[in-house]
Every structure is written in structure tokens, then in C-alpha cells.
Design an enzyme around this catalytic site. Structure first.
Site, mmCIF file in Angstrom:
data_model
loop_
_atom_site.group_PDB
_atom_site.id
_atom_site.type_symbol
_atom_site.label_atom_id
_atom_site.label_comp_id
_atom_site.label_asym_id
_atom_site.label_seq_id
_atom_site.Cartn_x
_atom_site.Cartn_y
_atom_site.Cartn_z
ATOM 1 N N MET A 171 0.844 -1.199 0.000
ATOM 2 C CA MET A 171 0.000 0.000 0.000
ATOM 3 C C MET A 171 0.880 1.250 0.000
ATOM 4 O O MET A 171 1.849 1.349 0.747
ATOM 5 C CB MET A 171 -0.899 -0.007 1.234
ATOM 6 C CG MET A 171 -1.910 1.110 1.270
ATOM 7 S SD MET A 171 -3.135 1.032 -0.042
ATOM 8 C CE MET A 171 -4.019 -0.453 0.425
ATOM 9 N N CYS A 172 0.520 2.176 -0.827
ATOM 10 C CA CYS A 172 1.305 3.387 -0.969
ATOM 11 C C CYS A 172 0.562 4.534 -0.272
ATOM 12 O O CYS A 172 -0.364 4.325 0.487
ATOM 13 C CB CYS A 172 1.466 3.709 -2.448
ATOM 14 S SG CYS A 172 1.929 2.270 -3.433
ATOM 15 N N ARG A 173 0.975 5.733 -0.521
ATOM 16 C CA ARG A 173 0.201 6.882 -0.072
ATOM 17 C C ARG A 173 0.464 8.032 -1.027
ATOM 18 O O ARG A 173 1.487 8.068 -1.706
ATOM 19 C CB ARG A 173 0.542 7.276 1.357
ATOM 20 C CG ARG A 173 1.962 7.754 1.566
ATOM 21 C CD ARG A 173 2.247 7.768 3.028
ATOM 22 N NE ARG A 173 1.824 6.503 3.555
ATOM 23 C CZ ARG A 173 0.959 6.355 4.565
ATOM 24 N NH1 ARG A 173 0.483 7.410 5.172
ATOM 25 N NH2 ARG A 173 0.616 5.169 4.974
#
Lengths: 305, 305, 305, 305
Positions: free
Chosen positions: A1-3
Site C-alpha cells: 500500500m502506498c500513499r
């Protein structure tokens, strides 16, 4: 998961004031983050990218790196010099399926358009060929990497007329293309029998209008977190040194959308509800639209994950 | 234009003796090379890769980097330690169409197979979609980069039965798959109306047999240079310090194929004629086969380019 | 704060079984770690290095990278091939004072010796010039980076006779040089008036003997965590797939020292007390010696931090 | 041997028009160059750096990379956006003594000052300790890498009063410090008995004044090539697409100094004589001063090497 983070304002901000100086900047978040739904990779060290526009109606600029953002000297030095009124920033954690390479760093560009994604399209492999076969030739050939995110951008571009050469797009056009992209992905995922949830926090801009989504292919679960804040200026408080969203008057001169709040003042930040599309117009008006498909659920918990 | 080297012997060689110590090694060649046909990029600084096998019937190992080979400390240190009897090495110069990224560095692997390419497939964009649509799903999804070379490998794999799980292949099987790959590419390029010449110096191995080609889609022009040498040992001469192919007895214990001679002794090196396929059997027998398609021309100049 | 691991055994281990496959390997630890004393940088993404020996009495090999260990394809591929009976591994988080560069990645080599450090020398700038002026010329000129850690290695080398050319050292010699290094650093730090605590978890080997320390310049505080484990084999359990230290017989064939336990079985791991020097002899005997200087405190809490 | 370029003008130039678009730009030169005196490394692929100022009396910005300049996507994208009236650019080929790392890429900064070097200080190891011991503490501690070039910058800084905090320097001050730096290096090299020639093409600026040298420690040999050109504008010709130095009027609005001419029009370029110091004043006046030390030789051949 990135942001990710996106910033739009009436006057340019120094990138350092947005990206490297705030104690809770996206780069510092990439060390330590609590608001995730995918715990496979506990932080974001697999590259990053920033994109920005210096003048309206021109192509933006992108700086990407597979080195972690927090130790990137070039980023730190450039951020002290570059000013922009429209900034995209993304830190990446691979989910194991795709390589860490500059070709796989967000954001991507095509003409004046810029795109980034926080999330992942579950079972993407099962629809990849179909997606690529649906693309017009120039868009198909523009794909440089292997991520679901870049392929989703290609699908979005395919929904637009002449995305390479047009200087700007109406916000309705971008909004419709975004909704069509999500609908098309859902249709193919359903037909492929994919049951896992996909997280589609997408953001796109033509340098003037911004469209982004907080979306999940579920009517029960909350999507990956997404917040926004607006005010008259984003700057550090003279007393505390903490960055704040200043609300000096009624005018909204700055809008920030981010996977996590950038300041410690939680009241500055509004949660974007799951399965919502947000539009920031060139004049900085913000509109939220529920995405009314089969995953829409008005009773889904509104609490922050 | 890139260059490559492959080495096969009965007993392992220290990689340093092949790659980093010889004054005319592939890495030193990457500085300064005279035998090219594509002058757009005058040298090879856009990444490199080495692949090697330590035991028969196992998957090989690959080390790739987008940093230039000549200043890569890890390569220099590893080459002083690793020994192998089957080595592939490749230095790359982008031709501008594809990015410099580790995903685009040769060689590539799939199961026990390893592949590299010196040359380019002209007009590849015009056949890319057709090629990818011809692939079985697992092969299609294995593609990590955007090069014509990796796609050609995918097409080659598609000619084989179960390339992912088989430990070895007969040399006839590899030879036929290589010829089918070239024939298929030619058919599609013709149908797409591509007139520019393609250079297809391909090399493939399963860890035991090696098949490689010197090939160009022209009946007039010479292909990109390719040489081979064989002997009992490849080592540095005690007196001069120069590397030589030692021919101590009638036995052939070492075969080297390279884009350019690795030693200053030109008599050590035989030119592989244009449009020829070369097979090195597990027992180190070398066979050359003319590729008898429409580009075959027995009267093509035999001189080195 | 960084972390390190060292492994010594009677027979070679595949690096993957030590570094990349265990769920709680040093690389996975670099994501998420609980046993730290310095919270400025919550994880270790600023490069890594591994060092190993393939034969006794020879120089080791080093592989370093400024890319994070967990996304380094070369590391993953090499770890599946390389076997060694003596391995050093280090993941790094810069403390802000020094750049992320390959020159600043642990371990370092000089002749057959290899060195790494977990911790930091507080106020190092105030003693750097004095340290460098104390060095013999060849050692002074061998320094490639700017870290306190590499300079401490240089000081250690300066305590030895002819460290560049000797194949091996007695374990007493290495032990004395280590103690002298710490004593000399303390003396200079005192004279410079440095009050902040320094953390000196050092490890050194000549390829046969290993000497390492858990040390802090404080008589109150615990040092950075350090554990060791020994047994007959370090391997994954057939049932659970979890890595374990097997204790099949009384013989000790494997010794591991690590900043954090590598397995979930905490009973496998003994805490090395703060301000202790540990020696692993060529025959795998392990000796612990208290470091009896002014920071020695037998009543310091023995609990794990 | 490396090469450098510096550009100063009355109005900003787009970096692309200086660095990436001209067919004979410093980056294209890094492929193929004929005017060298050191043939050990036939080109420049060991990193590069660019430095520029956006406003007078402020610190400049630097972008460095160990990847070759010609395949650096970030450089290409930034060059299309950044404008500056004072630019330094450097491409590097290691001479084998020092590592390829970002710490070793030119230019370096200290306060508002920026420095780069084309050449090498022969026998630098023999004077390194003496040089470092002569430095004030803050300058000594600012050294990040291991090159002779960065150490020479430190020595230069040591000749100035408060180089870290002053916004600007008189051109006489910079000129004198440069001459003192060269004189001091020569004195130490003589005392160390170094006989090999050193090449000291240095360039320094405070963001307003530029001082650079073409210098060699020989009264016979020519130094590394250095040229300059001035005019009213550096831009591409509408007809030919070739970049030219336009001389539209008597005013000099642009001065370029470069290791090799940037245009094919050789009459645009004047040779800077060996052992000459060049000053570009804030108002773009150019002064050349012979360096009248023991290596001065008015009869040295004036021909280009």
C-alpha cells in the site's frame, strides 16, 4: 500500500514547505504510518515520485526515484527551490507483484495529464490482456512499466478524446472518464471472477482541474484512507513551528488531499467518505460526488479506519 | 547497439578472468568499440547484466545494474569470487525507444532458460500487440519490461512446451524454437510493412546447451559482428599478462562467442557468418547452420564489418 | 540506528536461508522493529551490505547497495546461490549526519578483515581530526566515506600490525585491538567533553575468528540490543516452515549473533549483556568477556530493552 | 578526465537549451570527445552534476547522479522546466582512485559558493593529510567524499573569511583565493616530491562572479582544453536547428566557458590560454589574467591540443 498527496492553490508553494519540512509530511509518513489496510509491507521505501506544474496549460514536470524519498539529496535540494501551485506526490511500497523500477514509480504523464494511484487492483493479471487489447495504439505503446496503476491510467486515457495533444479538459470530462474507468475495471473483474477487494484511490489532473477518488470494490469495508483540507494558506506556525492550514478568511486559496493528515491538527482535516469522487475546479471549488454503483452503501461506517 | 558474450566450458572459470581482468573484456569494450553498425549511441553505458549457472539442471543466477559496468564495485567484487562453466554477459546501450531500467537489462530468465539479444527489431511497435496476443497467459504475464528483446524471448518461450518447469531441453528443440521465433518475427514484420533492417543476434541456454544466432533481415548487409573461439583454456599468458585462448591439445574444453574478440590475437577468433545459427552442445561440440530463409545469400561478403 | 547479523558455522549455509527467506530475517526486521533505543528514524532503508567468506585465509566478498534490501532483486537472486560459513549482514538507517552512499554502507574490508557497526559515536565530529591524525598513512588513505563507523574501523586497524597483508590473526590479538579501540575512543570523547552516550556494537572478523561487542558509554543505560544463538543447524522446520535453531546434539556447529532474534522462538536466543565482548573462535567456541572500564556496572538491569 | 561547462547571462536560459538539446552539448560530448589529454578512460559515464542559481545572493541548487547523464530521465525532465542565468555542469570519469558515488560528483556547495574541477591533482594522496590539517574545523568537517577536487575546494574555502555565511564576495577576493589555492597546492606537491603533472581547471562562483582557471603544473605542456564564447544569446538557429552564439549587437549578455566548444561554429570559440585565470564579473565583463608562477611560459604553444 502506498500513499499520496495532492496540493492545489492560487499561488505557488515552495515544495519544501509541502514535502520535506513538515514533521508529518508524506515523506515522514513513509516511515511510520498507522492508517493502512494492507499490512503486508509496513512502510513505503520502494521509490517515490513528485509531479508539478509551473504554468497552466503546459505539461507538468516529474521527478521519480527508486531510492527512498527520505534520504534523497536531490529531492531535498530541489524542494528548496521549486515552487508550484499544483503538486502531486507519491511514495510507493511494492506489493511484491511488480519490480521496483523508475518505470513503476508514480505519477505518470501523458500530454498535460498526470496520474497516480494508492491501492491495488486485485487479480489484475486476469484482466491485463483484455485491458491492453481495449487500448488505442498510441496509448498501448506508451505503457512503460508493469503496474496495475499505470495500466489503469492507460484505460482512463482511452476514455478521453485526443489526450496527448489537448491543453485542458472540462472537469466534467475528467470526472466522467474516471467513473467510466472504474466501471470498466469492475465489469472486467466481475467477468474474471475476481473476489478480492480492489482499492482504487486514483488522482488525475490536466494542470488545472483535479479529480480523485476514494474507492473500494466492497459495500462493507472502508477504502484506503483519504482526507482533505482547505484554507487560505498552508504554512508553519510562527510560534510552534508546526505546519498548519491557516483559515484567515472565508476564501479558499489552498486545497490539499492526502492519504493521511499532514498536520497534527485533526480538526483541519475532513474524511473523504469511501466510494466518493472529489473534484477541485480550476477556481478551487471542491465538489464531492458519491459513486453510485453496486458498491455504494450510504450506511457504511463513516468513521476513520 | 549492445554487445554480448557467452562462455561455456568443462570446468568453471572465475568471472573476473572473463569479465573484468582482460584488457579487451566486454566491459572494456563498452568504452570503446569499433565494430558497430549502429552509430547512434557511441557506447554502452545504459546498464549491463551477467548470468551464470553453478550446477547443471538448475536455474541460473543473474546480476543486473543500470549503473555502467566499468564503475560497478559489486560486479568487480563478485567477479573475483564467482566461478561458473556457463556465463552470459551483456552490456546495453539504449536506442532511445526504451527506458534504462533494471527490467530492461539483459539477460532474462524463465525457469532454467536464459536469453539475451544484441540488435534491435525494427518497427517493433507495429507488431508488439500481435506478438503479445500470441502468447500463452503465463508467458505474457512474465514480461517485466518494454524491450523488443524481452518480447522476442517471450515469443521464443511460446514455441516450447512447458518452458517454466522443465530442467533441460534437447539442442534440436532449442534450435527449432529459435528458427521459429525468427520466422514468426519476419512474417509479422513483413505483414506490418516494416522495411528497416532488424538485427537479431540472439543467445539462449537451458544451462547445458547454447543456441545463438548472427542474423539480419537483409540479404545484402552484414549483421552485427559475432565471433567465436575455442580451445583448452582461456587464461592470461604468464609472460605478457595478455589473455589468450590456449590450444594445448586437440580437445575443446572452452567455447566463447562474443560480439567482438576478447583477445588481441585475431587468429584465435573465427567470424560467425551472417545469418547463421550456432549450437554448442553440452559436450562442447560446436555446430553452425545457415539460416535458409529468404534473406540467405551465400555470396554475401564474408569480410568482417 | 542500524542492525546487524553475523553467522559462523562449520558448514556453509545458503545466504537465502539466513537473509531473505526467514520471516523474521534481518531484512524483514528492517521494516518493523521493536527493540530500538533511537527512535529518530523508525526503520532501516538507507542501504545495506552483506559480506561473506568462501574459503578460509582469503579476502571476503562484499555486496552493498543504497537501495533498500527488501526490494533488491540482485540480493534476492544472489542469496539463492551463494553459500558461506561466515556471513556479516547490515542494514542501515542514516542518523542524518552522513550521506546515503555506497561508500557509507557497512561492512568495510581491509585485507582479510571485515568490520561493521550498529550504533553511533556521539560527538564524532569533535574527535574526527584527532582520530585521523593518529592513523598510519595507508590506513588513513583507505577511508572512502564519512561515517563514524568506518573511522572506528580505521582506528581498529591502526591497533594491528600489518592488517593489510596478514591472512589471519589470533583471537587474542583481535580482542585486544577491539578493547584498545573502545578505550581510545572513550579517552578522546572524554577529552573533547562529549556527554552524549555512544553506542558501539562493533563486529570484526579475519574470516576465521569473530569478535564483537555490545557496548554503551554509560553505566546506567542498556546498550543497543544484541543476542546470540547456537546449535547444530539453522533451518526451517519441516512442519511449520518457521526457521529454527536446531539443537540436535551437544555440538555447536552454528553461532549467530544478531541485533534482534531471527526466530520467533525466544528461548533460542540469549541476551548478550551490555558492555560485553564476545569472541567466536575458529572452532566455534563462544566466550563472553565483560568490558571492565569505568562504564562497567554489574548491577545494570539484565532485562532486554 | 572529466569536462565542465559554465554559463552566465543577463537573463535566464532554459537548462534544456544549454544541456540536453544542443547536438554538441556537454552531455553528448560525454559520449564522444576528441580533446582530451588523459586517455585512460575514453568517456565520461561516472556520474554528473549540474548546479544553478535562481536568484542573486542566494544559495544555488544542485542535482547530481551516478547514473550517466545521457540516460537520466530526471535530468531531461528538469532541464525542460528550470531556467537560470548562472549554470555549472560537470560530467565525470573516475580516474580509478576514487569511487563513483554521489558524494564524489561535482559541483560542490558551501554557503553560496559552488565549485567544480576538470583535471586531477597528481600524487594527491601524498598531500591529503597536510591539506586537511590546514583546514578550519567547519570546512574540514564539511568534506563528504574522497576526491582531490572536493579537497581543493576545501582549501579554497579556507582562503576566504566566513565562506559559509556571506552572501557575496568581491571578484578580487575570489581571484586571490583561487591563486592562493593553486600556489599552496604547488608548494605542498613540490615538498612531497611529486613529479607528475597536475591539471587544475577549477571553476568557482558565489552566484554573481565566476572565477575559473586553465592550469597545468608544467611550463611545456598544454593544459586540459578550455574555451569561451560570448554574445547576445545562445540559441538554436531557426534554419539549421543548430545551436549558435548569436552576436546581434555589441553588448555581451551571455558568456559560456566550456571544456569543448558547444557549437560547430569554431569561430565562436576562443581558446583560453594555458595557465590563465578568467573572471566573469557580475556585469558580464570577462577578464583574463596570466598566472605568473614558475610554470608560466609565454612561448608555450598556443595551439589547441
Amino acid at each position: 500500500m502506498c500513499r499520496f498527496l495532492l496540493y492545489k492553490s492560487n499561488s505557488p508553494i515552495l515544495l519544501a514547505d509541502l514535502l520535506t519540512r513538515p514533521a508529518h509530511s508524506i515523506i515522514m509518513q513513509s516511515f511510520n504510518c498507522k492508517l493502512r489496510i494492507d499490512m503486508r509491507r509496513p512502510m513505503n521505501g520502494d521509490g517515490f515520485g513528485i509531479g508539478w506544474y509551473d504554468e497552466p496549460r503546459t505539461k507538468g514536470c516529474i521527478f521519480t526515484s527508486t531510492l527512498p524519498a527520505w534520504s534523497n539529496l536531490n529531492l531535498q535540494r530541489l524542494a528548496e527551490k521549486i515552487k508550484s501551485a499544483l503538486v502531486f506526490a507519491h511514495v510507493r511500497a511494492t506489493t511484491g507483484e511488480t519490480a521496483t523500477s523508475e518505470s513503476n514509480c508514480h505519477p505518470w504523464q501523458f500530454g498535460n495529464l498526470m496520474w497516480m494511484h494508492n491501492g491495488n487492483i486485485a487479480g489484475f493479471d486476469s484482466i491485463k490482456r483484455r485491458l491492453q487489447n481495449s487500448l488505442r495504439e498510441d496509448i498501448y505503446l506508451s505503457i512503460q512499466g508493469t503496474t496495475d496503476s499505470e495500466n489503469a491510467f492507460a484505460l482512463f486515457l482511452n476514455m478521453l478524446e485526443d489526450p496527448l495533444n489537448r491543453a485542458e479538459f472540462s472537469h466534467n470530462e475528467l470526472k466522467q472518464a474516471m467513473l467510466q474507468t472504474i466501471a470498466q475495471l469492475n465489469e472486467w473483474l466481475d467477468e474474471a471472477g475476481v473476489k478480492e477487494m480492489s482499492v482504487m484511490n486514483f488522482a488525475v489532473t490536466d494542470g488545472q482541474t483535479v479529480v480523485c477518488t476514494r474507492y473500494i470494490t466492497s459495500s462493507e469495508n472502508e477504502g484506503a484512507s483519504l482526507f482533505y483540507s482547505s484554507g487560505s494558506e498552508f504554512k508553519s506556525d510562527a510560534d510552534s513551528g508546526q505546519y498548519r492550514m491557516i483559515k484567515a478568511n472565508k476564501r479558499e486559496d489552498v486545497v490539499v488531499v492526502a492519504s493521511e493528515p499532514l498536520t497534527y491538527e485533526r480538526s483541519d482535516w475532513m474524511v473523504i467518505p469511501t466510494n466518493t469522487l472529489l473534484v477541485i475546479t480550476p477556481k478551487l471549488n471542491v465538489h464531492l460526488y458519491p459513486i453510485l454503483d453496486k458498491y455504494w452503501n450510504p450506511n457504511r461506517g463513516r468513521h476513520v479506519l
